[in-house]
Design an enzyme around this catalytic site. Structure first.
Site, PDB file in Angstrom:
ATOM      1  N   HIS A 226     -14.574 -14.747  -2.449  1.00 47.12           N
ATOM      2  CA  HIS A 226     -13.705 -15.649  -1.690  1.00 47.12           C
ATOM      3  C   HIS A 226     -12.581 -14.835  -1.060  1.00 47.12           C
ATOM      4  O   HIS A 226     -12.062 -13.900  -1.674  1.00 47.12           O
ATOM      5  CB  HIS A 226     -13.110 -16.702  -2.632  1.00 47.12           C
ATOM      6  CG  HIS A 226     -11.883 -17.390  -2.076  1.00 47.12           C
ATOM      7  ND1 HIS A 226     -10.612 -17.166  -2.569  1.00 47.12           N
ATOM      8  CD2 HIS A 226     -11.754 -18.276  -1.060  1.00 47.12           C
ATOM      9  CE1 HIS A 226      -9.752 -17.910  -1.878  1.00 47.12           C
ATOM     10  NE2 HIS A 226     -10.412 -18.582  -0.970  1.00 47.12           N
ATOM     11  N   ASN A 228      -9.032 -15.447   1.678  1.00 41.05           N
ATOM     12  CA  ASN A 228      -8.227 -16.321   2.514  1.00 41.05           C
ATOM     13  C   ASN A 228      -6.969 -15.579   2.915  1.00 41.05           C
ATOM     14  O   ASN A 228      -6.269 -15.031   2.062  1.00 41.05           O
ATOM     15  CB  ASN A 228      -7.854 -17.605   1.751  1.00 41.05           C
ATOM     16  CG  ASN A 228      -6.881 -18.470   2.525  1.00 41.05           C
ATOM     17  OD1 ASN A 228      -5.673 -18.281   2.470  1.00 41.05           O
ATOM     18  ND2 ASN A 228      -7.407 -19.420   3.271  1.00 41.05           N
ATOM     19  N   TYR A 229      -6.715 -15.483   4.213  1.00 37.90           N
ATOM     20  CA  TYR A 229      -5.445 -14.936   4.698  1.00 37.90           C
ATOM     21  C   TYR A 229      -4.875 -15.930   5.689  1.00 37.90           C
ATOM     22  O   TYR A 229      -5.610 -16.466   6.526  1.00 37.90           O
ATOM     23  CB  TYR A 229      -5.633 -13.561   5.346  1.00 37.90           C
ATOM     24  CG  TYR A 229      -5.848 -12.466   4.309  1.00 37.90           C
ATOM     25  CD1 TYR A 229      -4.771 -11.920   3.621  1.00 37.90           C
ATOM     26  CD2 TYR A 229      -7.131 -12.007   4.011  1.00 37.90           C
ATOM     27  CE1 TYR A 229      -4.963 -10.937   2.652  1.00 37.90           C
ATOM     28  CE2 TYR A 229      -7.334 -11.024   3.044  1.00 37.90           C
ATOM     29  CZ  TYR A 229      -6.237 -10.489   2.374  1.00 37.90           C
ATOM     30  OH  TYR A 229      -6.440  -9.529   1.416  1.00 37.90           O
ATOM     31  N   ARG A 230      -3.569 -16.191   5.562  1.00 39.77           N
ATOM     32  CA  ARG A 230      -2.981 -17.273   6.368  1.00 39.77           C
ATOM     33  C   ARG A 230      -1.529 -16.957   6.753  1.00 39.77           C
ATOM     34  O   ARG A 230      -0.848 -16.166   6.099  1.00 39.77           O
ATOM     35  CB  ARG A 230      -3.037 -18.587   5.591  1.00 39.77           C
ATOM     36  CG  ARG A 230      -2.348 -18.519   4.250  1.00 39.77           C
ATOM     37  CD  ARG A 230      -2.680 -19.692   3.324  1.00 39.77           C
ATOM     38  NE  ARG A 230      -2.001 -19.499   2.031  1.00 39.77           N
ATOM     39  CZ  ARG A 230      -2.510 -18.832   1.013  1.00 39.77           C
ATOM     40  NH1 ARG A 230      -3.713 -18.289   1.078  1.00 39.77           N
ATOM     41  NH2 ARG A 230      -1.824 -18.682  -0.116  1.00 39.77           N
ATOM     42  N   GLY A 384      -6.618 -36.643   9.015  1.00 41.49           N
ATOM     43  CA  GLY A 384      -7.345 -36.052  10.144  1.00 41.49           C
ATOM     44  C   GLY A 384      -7.948 -34.696   9.840  1.00 41.49           C
ATOM     45  O   GLY A 384      -8.478 -34.044  10.736  1.00 41.49           O
ATOM     46  N   ALA A 385      -7.859 -34.249   8.571  1.00 40.61           N
ATOM     47  CA  ALA A 385      -8.426 -32.937   8.228  1.00 40.61           C
ATOM     48  C   ALA A 385      -9.946 -32.981   8.357  1.00 40.61           C
ATOM     49  O   ALA A 385     -10.567 -34.033   8.217  1.00 40.61           O
ATOM     50  CB  ALA A 385      -8.033 -32.568   6.810  1.00 40.61           C
ATOM     51  N   ARG A 386     -10.532 -31.808   8.612  1.00 44.68           N
ATOM     52  CA  ARG A 386     -11.992 -31.739   8.750  1.00 44.68           C
ATOM     53  C   ARG A 386     -12.588 -31.437   7.368  1.00 44.68           C
ATOM     54  O   ARG A 386     -12.641 -30.282   6.937  1.00 44.68           O
ATOM     55  CB  ARG A 386     -12.356 -30.643   9.762  1.00 44.68           C
ATOM     56  CG  ARG A 386     -13.824 -30.683  10.139  1.00 44.68           C
ATOM     57  CD  ARG A 386     -14.110 -29.728  11.284  1.00 44.68           C
ATOM     58  NE  ARG A 386     -15.450 -29.926  11.786  1.00 44.68           N
ATOM     59  CZ  ARG A 386     -16.516 -29.233  11.362  1.00 44.68           C
ATOM     60  NH1 ARG A 386     -16.394 -28.316  10.434  1.00 44.68           N
ATOM     61  NH2 ARG A 386     -17.706 -29.476  11.878  1.00 44.68           N
ATOM     62  N   GLU A 388     -15.530 -31.350   6.055  1.00 46.78           N
ATOM     63  CA  GLU A 388     -16.674 -30.439   5.897  1.00 46.78           C
ATOM     64  C   GLU A 388     -16.234 -28.970   5.947  1.00 46.78           C
ATOM     65  O   GLU A 388     -16.881 -28.123   5.342  1.00 46.78           O
ATOM     66  CB  GLU A 388     -17.733 -30.718   6.960  1.00 46.78           C
ATOM     67  CG  GLU A 388     -18.514 -32.012   6.720  1.00 46.78           C
ATOM     68  CD  GLU A 388     -19.361 -31.978   5.443  1.00 46.78           C
ATOM     69  OE1 GLU A 388     -19.926 -30.939   5.127  1.00 46.78           O
ATOM     70  OE2 GLU A 388     -19.439 -33.021   4.766  1.00 46.78           O
TER      71      GLU A 388
END
Lengths: 426, 426
Positions: A226, A228-230, A384-386, A388
């Site tokens: 996994h 994740n960079y944000r 409203g988040a996606r 999937e």
């Protein structure tokens, strides 16, 4: 501490926008109507792309996502691409949103090293997404399905998923860009970690951009990984789009079902080298943070053998350019940290019993993501988040056996004992 | 509203307890040491059981769990049974806990209709657990694995699980009894619904007892079913063990992968009849509550086709005897509501594609239980909770396919459309 006003944030390009009634909602609806039947990454769409490489010394302008991509369900395709003429008509307001400013900047002058960090981060993650997707496709021999989508409230993303491939049971590589508004209670909560946040407002505009990646291999000897960079930023609408506070978060971690020490050592060593280039204190600090964060507290075990995790790195840590370079190097370390591992594990022999153990470990992965992961919770609670794209991190299949306990002295028991007592790997 | 002092709460039996230093922790440790190698429900254990049927008019004293039960992993067996002589020595305190009072009452006078509700509820749920387990074993042709366990902090339970049977992929029928202490913030939160809760204390002792059941059949044509009935009570330690506040919660709901209208109608009709005996307003009110509670809000769909759900039914609703009778009838309605359905679906033919759809729906079940279910969250956050009993509700296997959408006009699409717009079934 005063609000941050990075020298690279230029607003001059917006001066041509004349006042008028802004109708961003109507605009967005029109955008979606116009583009809902287009292929993402089709040629007509590419004409509109104005995102040059974010760090000219380190990226190739010709990198792009595979040209032959397929989307599985036509009716769920979401279009990307902004009809700029519409934007010019509708956004001519005294106070354009940062989404509107950014769209205009991208169109008029592209993204360079002097662009606002928002645009540079968006370009950086999309650039890395392309490289990673290309390498994974070569490895698996299967193409990713690519969905480009926009957010009704501002922003959008590109979700790339490879399902039931040759090497991967499920692999997701997702970029997302979110423009939104933070209400006062959220500002107050965030202020604990970010003194630059202005408390003297009812709301702040925010921007968030990130690259998330989860790869679940088929072979139980090959570990899940996994990354994740944000980047997160708030903007005070009263101050002409000036950045109010900003910070980076991220990390990368490995989750084996069968533990090969050499894999864990290689993974940690590669990440440590990327950290050491920027600060010798980063790796030990972020390694411990990772073990603490990716923990199934209800079971008293970590999700996997760790890696690094950090959050809230802001001007109190280092200046923004230095942190941006660290994020870029963290992203660049991904393929070297994981590819040698998956190469040597993907074709190993395994038994039915070992496959079942992998499925039980997949169940633990689901438990962490749905019960403890703050990012998933934030996503599922964002209107409203996606969904999937958020739940793309879940494995294709998982298993929960009541009271399953590995045999004494088995490899399965050894893994669990390491998860209960995280180790130093380098 | 004044604190509740039910007439059936008798403290006279405790008058023989002489003052001394109570050492409940040492006592419990000794209990576990002494009994850790015993078979649950073995003959030696049954000698200590002093729980007669709770409602003599409605239960058979000879009901008991299957005599030949197996526990899969010897080292995880947790013993039940209290060595009362030890209790007498250690609990001789001025202020015995309610757990100590209840143990003594059970030993000295058994459980009758004039016993404290705590003991009557415990006996009621164990009685129903035995009946349900017996009927499910007959149906499946497989025995449940039975784990009797005690809670270090007070109480215990019996977890019965049937895994990979002939009819059921996984079936769990669990009773649990918890004695503990509510800190002030928890009391304040609960007070919103229970005015009888005394706010003028730093902490309150509490008691919770419930029966939880989840059955996941193998055949995708057969629906999953869930049931939970529970009783909660607080006791002010300053007032000699008097009940401070109490309430009931519970319900039962059906989750099909393939929707047969006749099943949903039969299920709702049977439950409605049980409700109507007590209050004609119950079924419509609790049916709507069920649709609202068992909702995967992030997907905009209910978990299944519903049933009933309620919480916080206290003296503001009906008197305690009436509510206890309602709970008993709710529990009694379970077998008639579900057995005809599983009987007619368990051997239906199905395709591989239908099995995959069932697995995707199982994934949605996991999402609800881990993301939204308050009971699961409460359990996972309770120190010392028995995780395997809480997560027994999860299916044996589940699946997450990225962007899976049922075909237009298919049975799968019909199910989803009903989950997005809950129906009236009776």
């Amino acid at each position: 501490m005063a609000a941050i006003r990075p020298q690279f944030l230029r607003t001059a390009q917006l001066s041509r926008v004349a006042p008028c009634q802004a109708r961003p909602r109507c605009l967005r609806q029109q955008v979606r109507r116009n583009h809902s039947n287009r292929e993402p990454f089709s040629e007509s769409k590419r004409e509109n792309e104005t995102i040059p490489p974010p760090r000219p010394t380190n990226s190739k302008p010709n990198d792009h996502l595979p040209s032959k991509t397929t989307v599985p369900y036509a009716k769920t395709r979401l279009a990307i691409g902004i009809p700029f003429i519409g934007l010019l008509i509708y956004s001519m307001s005294d106070t354009p949103t940062i989404a509107e400013r950014d769209t205009l900047t991208k169109r008029e002058s592209g993204v360079t090293s002097s662009s606002p960090m928002r645009l540079r981060m968006e370009a950086l993650i999309k650039d890395h997404q392309k490289k990673i997707v290309r390498e994974l496709e070569k490895l698996d021999g299967t193409k990713f399905k690519v969905d480009a989508w926009d957010r009704p409230a501002g922003g959008g993303g590109i979700t790339c998923v490879l399902q039931d491939g040759n090497v991967f049971e499920k692999a997701g590589v997702n970029t997302s860009v979110v423009y939104g508004t933070l209400p006062r209670p959220a500002i107050q909560r965030m202020r604990a970690n970010h003194k630059a946040l202005d408390l003297d407002v009812e709301s702040l505009e925010f921007f968030a951009a990130g690259l998330s990646l989860v790869l679940h291999p088929k072979n139980p000897m090959a570990p899940t990984v996994h990354l994740n960079y944000r980047y997160f930023e708030t903007v005070d609408p009263r101050k002409g789009g000036e950045t109010n506070a900003w910070w980076y978060g991220g990390g990368c971690d490995l989750t084996p079902s069968y533990l090969f020490d050499e894999d864990a050592i290689h993974f940690h060593k590669t990440i440590k080298e990327a950290c050491d280039k920027h600060d010798k204190a980063y790796y030990p600090r972020f390694k411990e943070w990772c073990d603490r964060y990716f923990s199934n507290k209800h079971r008293g075990e970590t999700r996997g053998v760790g890696g690094i995790f950090f959050d809230d790195l802001d001007e109190g840590e280092k200046d923004q350019e230095q942190l941006f370079a660290f994020i870029d190097d963290g992203l660049s370390a991904f393929l070297p940290s994981y590819m040698p591992i998956i190469q040597r594990r993907k074709d190993m022999p395994f038994t039915e019993k070992e496959k079942i153990w992998q499925q039980i470990r997949r169940g633990r992965y689901v438990e962490f993501n749905l019960v403890h992961d703050r990012g998933t919770a934030f996503g599922l609670n964002t209107p409203g988040a996606r969904i999937e794209s958020i739940l793309m991190s879940l494995p294709l299949t998982a298993r929960w056996e009541y009271m399953h306990e590995p045999e004494q002295g088995s490899r399965e028991e050894r893994l669990v004992s390491v998860l209960k007592n995280p180790r130093e790997w380098v």
